[in-house]
Design a protein around this motif. Structure first.
Motif, PDB file in Angstrom:
ATOM      1  N   UNK A   1       3.027   3.779  11.327  1.00 20.37           N
ATOM      2  CA  UNK A   1       2.655   2.549  10.768  1.00 20.37           C
ATOM      3  C   UNK A   1       1.251   2.742  10.544  1.00 20.37           C
ATOM      4  N   UNK A   2       0.437   3.088  11.373  1.00 20.10           N
ATOM      5  CA  UNK A   2      -0.930   3.266  11.289  1.00 20.10           C
ATOM      6  C   UNK A   2      -1.203   4.218   9.897  1.00 20.10           C
ATOM      7  N   UNK A   3      -0.370   5.462  10.008  1.00 19.93           N
ATOM      8  CA  UNK A   3      -0.638   6.511   9.085  1.00 19.93           C
ATOM      9  C   UNK A   3      -0.305   5.883   7.626  1.00 19.93           C
TER      10      UNK A   3
ATOM     11  N   UNK B   1      -9.087   5.343  -4.075  1.00 21.14           N
ATOM     12  CA  UNK B   1      -8.810   6.092  -5.269  1.00 21.14           C
ATOM     13  C   UNK B   1      -8.525   5.044  -6.716  1.00 21.14           C
ATOM     14  N   UNK B   2      -7.683   4.406  -6.688  1.00 20.87           N
ATOM     15  CA  UNK B   2      -7.446   3.337  -7.701  1.00 20.87           C
ATOM     16  C   UNK B   2      -8.601   2.663  -8.006  1.00 20.87           C
TER      17      UNK B   2
ATOM     18  N   UNK C   1     -12.154   0.744   8.910  1.00 22.52           N
ATOM     19  CA  UNK C   1     -10.966   0.648   9.388  1.00 22.52           C
ATOM     20  C   UNK C   1     -10.032   1.807   9.582  1.00 22.52           C
ATOM     21  N   UNK C   2     -10.276   2.589   8.520  1.00 17.84           N
ATOM     22  CA  UNK C   2      -9.511   4.065   8.812  1.00 17.84           C
ATOM     23  C   UNK C   2      -9.973   4.805  10.046  1.00 17.84           C
ATOM     24  N   UNK C   3     -11.387   4.706  10.218  1.00 20.91           N
ATOM     25  CA  UNK C   3     -11.839   5.659  11.455  1.00 20.91           C
ATOM     26  C   UNK C   3     -11.174   4.733  12.837  1.00 20.91           C
TER      27      UNK C   3
ATOM     28  N   UNK D   1      -2.466   3.800   2.664  1.00 22.72           N
ATOM     29  CA  UNK D   1      -2.684   2.472   1.633  1.00 22.72           C
ATOM     30  C   UNK D   1      -4.107   2.413   1.486  1.00 22.72           C
ATOM     31  N   UNK D   2      -4.866   2.490   2.436  1.00 21.72           N
ATOM     32  CA  UNK D   2      -6.481   2.425   2.167  1.00 21.72           C
ATOM     33  C   UNK D   2      -7.003   3.418   1.177  1.00 21.72           C
TER      34      UNK D   2
END
Length: 216
Positions: free
Chosen positions: A21-23, A34-35, A129-131, A28-29
């Protein structure tokens, strides 16, 4: 005992699902970042951002393996002097962490250069948040012995079975003089501790028993 094994197996599956789920959240982030850049400057001009994200992940992949080796030295019976290896491992982790954060800062600057300060701050918070997510994954890895993430697929899928094979191979390494019964007992203990799944144990047990019959 069967109930304890079942609860342990469920706990392992839940942690693997949480890791998956975390991956998904991390992916998503990155897709959002990129988007956002593609929307502002177009696909061709966004290649630098894509390159920086990919570079950060390559460094992170290496850092993950370095961290796993440090965990192995700390938790497994490793012969020989470990002090120099531990120092080298710590230096590598610090270097890789610095490279990853440099790539993250470059991503934020790239977003700022092609958009607005508000979007750059949003990118910064997203990367923070990714970190935090990757830090949680690291803690989970220590809890589940670095088994691969699960995404709601069955235990006999190639992803989860590949993780189980990794730890089973550590027990039945080539040249091992352990008898079949001792080997199976050790694997059974790993199931009880939640290190491998019951399905992985049964697969090895059946293979070993068949081999025993053929050798007789």
């Amino acid at each position: 005992m069967a109930k304890e094994q079942s609860v342990s197996d469920i706990a392992l599956k839940l942690r693997k699902l949480w890791k998956g789920t975390i991956f998904i959240g991390i992916g998503g982030i990155y897709v959002f970042l990129l988007g956002m850049v593609i929307t502002y400057v177009g696909l061709k001009a966004s290649l630098l951002t894509f390159f920086l994200i990919a570079l950060a992940q390559l460094f992170r992949y290496v850092a993950g393996d370095v961290d796993r080796l440090g965990w192995v030295m700390e938790n497994k019976d490793i012969s020989g002097e470990q002090e120099d290896s531990r120092k080298y491992q710590s230096k590598m982790l610090m270097l890789l962490f610095g490279l990853i954060q440099s790539a993250n800062l470059a991503i934020v600057y790239q977003v700022y250069a092609v958009s607005t300060t508000s979007w750059a701050l949003l990118a910064l918070f997203g990367l923070l948040a990714v970190e935090l997510m990757f830090r949680k994954i690291r803690n989970l890895n220590h809890e589940i012995n670095y088994e691969l993430a699960s995404y709601g697929l069955k235990d006999n899928n190639p992803i989860s079975s590949g993780a189980n094979r990794h730890y089973v191979e550590e027990v039945e390494a080539p040249g091992s003089k352990e008898g079949i019964d001792k080997k199976l007992a050790k694997l059974k203990s790993m199931v009880e501790q939640g290190q491998i799944s019951q399905e992985a144990y049964e697969a090895v047990r059946d293979r070993e028993l068949i081999q025993r019959v053929m050798d007789e």
